[in-house]
Design a protein around this motif. Sequence first.
Motif, PDB file in Angstrom:
ATOM      1  N   ASP A   1       0.824  -1.210   0.000  1.00 31.51           N
ATOM      2  CA  ASP A   1       0.000   0.000   0.000  1.00 31.51           C
ATOM      3  C   ASP A   1       0.858   1.260   0.000  1.00 31.51           C
ATOM      4  O   ASP A   1       0.467   2.294   0.529  1.00 31.51           O
ATOM      5  CB  ASP A   1      -0.942  -0.002   1.207  1.00 31.51           C
ATOM      6  CG  ASP A   1      -2.017  -1.069   1.090  1.00 31.51           C
ATOM      7  OD1 ASP A   1      -2.585  -1.206   0.001  1.00 31.51           O
ATOM      8  OD2 ASP A   1      -2.267  -1.768   2.083  1.00 31.51           O
ATOM      9  N   SER A   2       2.054   1.159  -0.574  1.00 34.90           N
ATOM     10  CA  SER A   2       2.944   2.309  -0.727  1.00 34.90           C
ATOM     11  C   SER A   2       3.108   2.618  -2.205  1.00 34.90           C
ATOM     12  O   SER A   2       3.259   1.707  -3.016  1.00 34.90           O
ATOM     13  CB  SER A   2       4.325   2.019  -0.129  1.00 34.90           C
ATOM     14  OG  SER A   2       4.249   1.776   1.259  1.00 34.90           O
ATOM     15  N   HIS A   3       3.099   3.894  -2.553  1.00 36.00           N
ATOM     16  CA  HIS A   3       3.307   4.252  -3.954  1.00 36.00           C
ATOM     17  C   HIS A   3       3.646   5.729  -4.099  1.00 36.00           C
ATOM     18  O   HIS A   3       3.392   6.531  -3.191  1.00 36.00           O
ATOM     19  CB  HIS A   3       2.073   3.917  -4.800  1.00 36.00           C
ATOM     20  CG  HIS A   3       0.820   4.616  -4.365  1.00 36.00           C
ATOM     21  ND1 HIS A   3       0.027   4.160  -3.347  1.00 36.00           N
ATOM     22  CD2 HIS A   3       0.215   5.741  -4.820  1.00 36.00           C
ATOM     23  CE1 HIS A   3      -1.012   4.963  -3.176  1.00 36.00           C
ATOM     24  NE2 HIS A   3      -0.914   5.930  -4.058  1.00 36.00           N
ATOM     25  N   GLU A   4       4.205   6.063  -5.247  1.00 34.03           N
ATOM     26  CA  GLU A   4       4.503   7.452  -5.591  1.00 34.03           C
ATOM     27  C   GLU A   4       3.248   8.095  -6.175  1.00 34.03           C
ATOM     28  O   GLU A   4       2.417   7.432  -6.804  1.00 34.03           O
ATOM     29  CB  GLU A   4       5.623   7.508  -6.630  1.00 34.03           C
ATOM     30  CG  GLU A   4       6.865   6.706  -6.283  1.00 34.03           C
ATOM     31  CD  GLU A   4       7.715   7.348  -5.205  1.00 34.03           C
ATOM     32  OE1 GLU A   4       7.641   8.590  -5.055  1.00 34.03           O
ATOM     33  OE2 GLU A   4       8.458   6.617  -4.531  1.00 34.03           O
ATOM     34  N   LEU A   5       3.128   9.404  -5.987  1.00 32.08           N
ATOM     35  CA  LEU A   5       1.972  10.116  -6.530  1.00 32.08           C
ATOM     36  C   LEU A   5       2.305  11.591  -6.679  1.00 32.08           C
ATOM     37  O   LEU A   5       3.389  12.043  -6.307  1.00 32.08           O
ATOM     38  CB  LEU A   5       0.755   9.935  -5.618  1.00 32.08           C
ATOM     39  CG  LEU A   5       0.925  10.183  -4.112  1.00 32.08           C
ATOM     40  CD1 LEU A   5       0.784  11.659  -3.774  1.00 32.08           C
ATOM     41  CD2 LEU A   5      -0.082   9.390  -3.311  1.00 32.08           C
ATOM     42  N   GLU A   6       1.357  12.339  -7.242  1.00 33.94           N
ATOM     43  CA  GLU A   6       1.476  13.790  -7.363  1.00 33.94           C
ATOM     44  C   GLU A   6       0.298  14.443  -6.663  1.00 33.94           C
ATOM     45  O   GLU A   6      -0.828  13.940  -6.735  1.00 33.94           O
ATOM     46  CB  GLU A   6       1.489  14.227  -8.831  1.00 33.94           C
ATOM     47  CG  GLU A   6       2.788  13.958  -9.552  1.00 33.94           C
ATOM     48  CD  GLU A   6       2.806  14.605 -10.930  1.00 33.94           C
ATOM     49  OE1 GLU A   6       1.733  15.063 -11.405  1.00 33.94           O
ATOM     50  OE2 GLU A   6       3.884  14.666 -11.540  1.00 33.94           O
ATOM     51  N   ILE A   7       0.571  15.546  -5.991  1.00 37.93           N
ATOM     52  CA  ILE A   7      -0.458  16.299  -5.284  1.00 37.93           C
ATOM     53  C   ILE A   7      -0.470  17.714  -5.844  1.00 37.93           C
ATOM     54  O   ILE A   7       0.580  18.368  -5.930  1.00 37.93           O
ATOM     55  CB  ILE A   7      -0.180  16.330  -3.768  1.00 37.93           C
ATOM     56  CG1 ILE A   7      -0.253  14.901  -3.195  1.00 37.93           C
ATOM     57  CG2 ILE A   7      -1.150  17.251  -3.043  1.00 37.93           C
ATOM     58  CD1 ILE A   7       0.216  14.798  -1.764  1.00 37.93           C
ATOM     59  N   GLU A   8      -1.619  18.186  -6.231  1.00 35.96           N
ATOM     60  CA  GLU A   8      -1.733  19.551  -6.744  1.00 35.96           C
ATOM     61  C   GLU A   8      -1.635  20.555  -5.597  1.00 35.96           C
ATOM     62  O   GLU A   8      -2.204  20.358  -4.527  1.00 35.96           O
ATOM     63  CB  GLU A   8      -3.051  19.734  -7.487  1.00 35.96           C
ATOM     64  CG  GLU A   8      -3.076  19.092  -8.857  1.00 35.96           C
ATOM     65  CD  GLU A   8      -2.012  19.648  -9.791  1.00 35.96           C
ATOM     66  OE1 GLU A   8      -1.699  20.860  -9.692  1.00 35.96           O
ATOM     67  OE2 GLU A   8      -1.475  18.875 -10.599  1.00 35.96           O
ATOM     68  N   SER A   9      -0.909  21.636  -5.834  1.00 34.75           N
ATOM     69  CA  SER A   9      -0.749  22.661  -4.798  1.00 34.75           C
ATOM     70  C   SER A   9      -1.082  24.051  -5.311  1.00 34.75           C
ATOM     71  O   SER A   9      -0.514  25.047  -4.862  1.00 34.75           O
ATOM     72  CB  SER A   9       0.689  22.647  -4.273  1.00 34.75           C
ATOM     73  OG  SER A   9       1.592  23.039  -5.296  1.00 34.75           O
ATOM     74  N   GLY A  10      -1.979  24.123  -6.290  1.00 28.99           N
ATOM     75  CA  GLY A  10      -2.369  25.431  -6.802  1.00 28.99           C
ATOM     76  C   GLY A  10      -1.292  26.037  -7.662  1.00 28.99           C
ATOM     77  O   GLY A  10      -0.722  25.388  -8.542  1.00 28.99           O
ATOM     78  N   ARG A  11      -0.947  27.278  -7.389  1.00 31.39           N
ATOM     79  CA  ARG A  11      -0.038  28.027  -8.263  1.00 31.39           C
ATOM     80  C   ARG A  11       1.384  27.485  -8.263  1.00 31.39           C
ATOM     81  O   ARG A  11       2.173  27.807  -9.162  1.00 31.39           O
ATOM     82  CB  ARG A  11      -0.032  29.506  -7.860  1.00 31.39           C
ATOM     83  CG  ARG A  11       0.507  29.784  -6.473  1.00 31.39           C
ATOM     84  CD  ARG A  11       0.266  31.245  -6.092  1.00 31.39           C
ATOM     85  NE  ARG A  11       0.748  31.570  -4.765  1.00 31.39           N
ATOM     86  CZ  ARG A  11       1.969  32.023  -4.513  1.00 31.39           C
ATOM     87  NH1 ARG A  11       2.821  32.198  -5.508  1.00 31.39           N
ATOM     88  NH2 ARG A  11       2.339  32.317  -3.281  1.00 31.39           N
ATOM     89  N   HIS A  12       1.743  26.652  -7.292  1.00 33.01           N
ATOM     90  CA  HIS A  12       3.108  26.119  -7.252  1.00 33.01           C
ATOM     91  C   HIS A  12       3.257  24.830  -8.048  1.00 33.01           C
ATOM     92  O   HIS A  12       4.362  24.295  -8.145  1.00 33.01           O
ATOM     93  CB  HIS A  12       3.537  25.884  -5.801  1.00 33.01           C
ATOM     94  CG  HIS A  12       3.579  27.134  -4.978  1.00 33.01           C
ATOM     95  ND1 HIS A  12       4.352  28.222  -5.332  1.00 33.01           N
ATOM     96  CD2 HIS A  12       2.939  27.479  -3.838  1.00 33.01           C
ATOM     97  CE1 HIS A  12       4.184  29.184  -4.426  1.00 33.01           C
ATOM     98  NE2 HIS A  12       3.331  28.758  -3.515  1.00 33.01           N
ATOM     99  N   GLY A  13       2.172  24.328  -8.608  1.00 34.18           N
ATOM    100  CA  GLY A  13       2.261  23.142  -9.438  1.00 34.18           C
ATOM    101  C   GLY A  13       2.220  21.862  -8.631  1.00 34.18           C
ATOM    102  O   GLY A  13       2.076  21.874  -7.406  1.00 34.18           O
ATOM    103  N   PRO A  14       2.356  20.706  -9.313  1.00 39.12           N
ATOM    104  CA  PRO A  14       2.250  19.422  -8.629  1.00 39.12           C
ATOM    105  C   PRO A  14       3.452  19.136  -7.725  1.00 39.12           C
ATOM    106  O   PRO A  14       4.579  19.550  -8.016  1.00 39.12           O
ATOM    107  CB  PRO A  14       2.173  18.412  -9.780  1.00 39.12           C
ATOM    108  CG  PRO A  14       2.837  19.101 -10.924  1.00 39.12           C
ATOM    109  CD  PRO A  14       2.547  20.558 -10.765  1.00 39.12           C
ATOM    110  N   ILE A  15       3.185  18.426  -6.640  1.00 36.66           N
ATOM    111  CA  ILE A  15       4.214  18.016  -5.683  1.00 36.66           C
ATOM    112  C   ILE A  15       4.372  16.503  -5.775  1.00 36.66           C
ATOM    113  O   ILE A  15       3.395  15.762  -5.607  1.00 36.66           O
ATOM    114  CB  ILE A  15       3.809  18.393  -4.245  1.00 36.66           C
ATOM    115  CG1 ILE A  15       3.496  19.887  -4.136  1.00 36.66           C
ATOM    116  CG2 ILE A  15       4.904  18.003  -3.253  1.00 36.66           C
ATOM    117  CD1 ILE A  15       2.668  20.232  -2.923  1.00 36.66           C
ATOM    118  N   ASN A  16       5.560  16.049  -6.040  1.00 38.74           N
ATOM    119  CA  ASN A  16       5.831  14.619  -5.983  1.00 38.74           C
ATOM    120  C   ASN A  16       5.841  14.174  -4.523  1.00 38.74           C
ATOM    121  O   ASN A  16       6.343  14.897  -3.646  1.00 38.74           O
ATOM    122  CB  ASN A  16       7.171  14.286  -6.634  1.00 38.74           C
ATOM    123  CG  ASN A  16       7.220  14.680  -8.092  1.00 38.74           C
ATOM    124  OD1 ASN A  16       6.224  14.580  -8.806  1.00 38.74           O
ATOM    125  ND2 ASN A  16       8.369  15.145  -8.550  1.00 38.74           N
ATOM    126  N   ALA A  17       5.298  12.995  -4.249  1.00 36.69           N
ATOM    127  CA  ALA A  17       5.232  12.520  -2.875  1.00 36.69           C
ATOM    128  C   ALA A  17       5.202  11.007  -2.844  1.00 36.69           C
ATOM    129  O   ALA A  17       4.924  10.341  -3.847  1.00 36.69           O
ATOM    130  CB  ALA A  17       4.002  13.096  -2.168  1.00 36.69           C
TER     131      ALA A  17
END
Length: 241
Positions: A4-20
């Motif tokens: 249940d672990s994986h890489e993803l992207e999170i949107e942060s508005g004007r700063h663009g996507p965050i890798n996590a």
Amino acid sequence: MNPDSHELEIESGRHGPINAFLSLPRKDERLAPGVIVIHEIVGLNDDIRRISEHFSAEGYGALAPDLYSGSVPRPICIMKTLRSLAKGEGPALDALEACRAWLAARPEIDPSRIGVAGFCMGGGFALMFAVRAPVRVAATFYGDVPRRAEELAGSCPVVGGYGAKDHVFAPAGRRLDRMLGDLEVERDVVMYPDVGHSYMNQHGPVLRRLGAISPMRTGYDEHAAEDSWRRMLAFFARHLE
């Protein structure tokens, strides 16, 4: 590796996507507590993924954002992130808040039970989050500490650890314990006498060799790391369960 672990992207508005990196605990009927895991100056790497999975094995939903996400060259990202840490504002803190809100909205996570844990540079950000964000507990390991006690006023409870052989950050650890005591913030801050910086982090051979000759005496120490995990998990359980 936790399935249940994986890489993803999170949107942060004007700063663009965050890798996590997200690591969820074994499925349960109950909502799990969450923790934001903030990386060292070297960035999101396999060691921070390992730490995140340690948290998930203990029943936490762990989210480790990469504060160096984006197309800007890595040295510039590091400089901008350190500037955010020094100023107490900027894209790095915006990204962390976006990640906290994203984790709180996950269907597996109890939004009222979220903490933060940071290492080295991440420890400094964790202390900022302890004051500014709706988190109930914070962990800082060998992170920077504000110079003035009023900058920590209103902090949630803090657990932390520093190495006495770390000639750069050991004074910060002593200052943190003193200031939190003056502010009557619940804390558990330990100075380990026989270790240096990054004693909970397992770096590669190049960083280990460089760290051993630096004033910070960087290097993993099993005894101090295991004791810090024991203290941190007990402290988190008390404040998040």
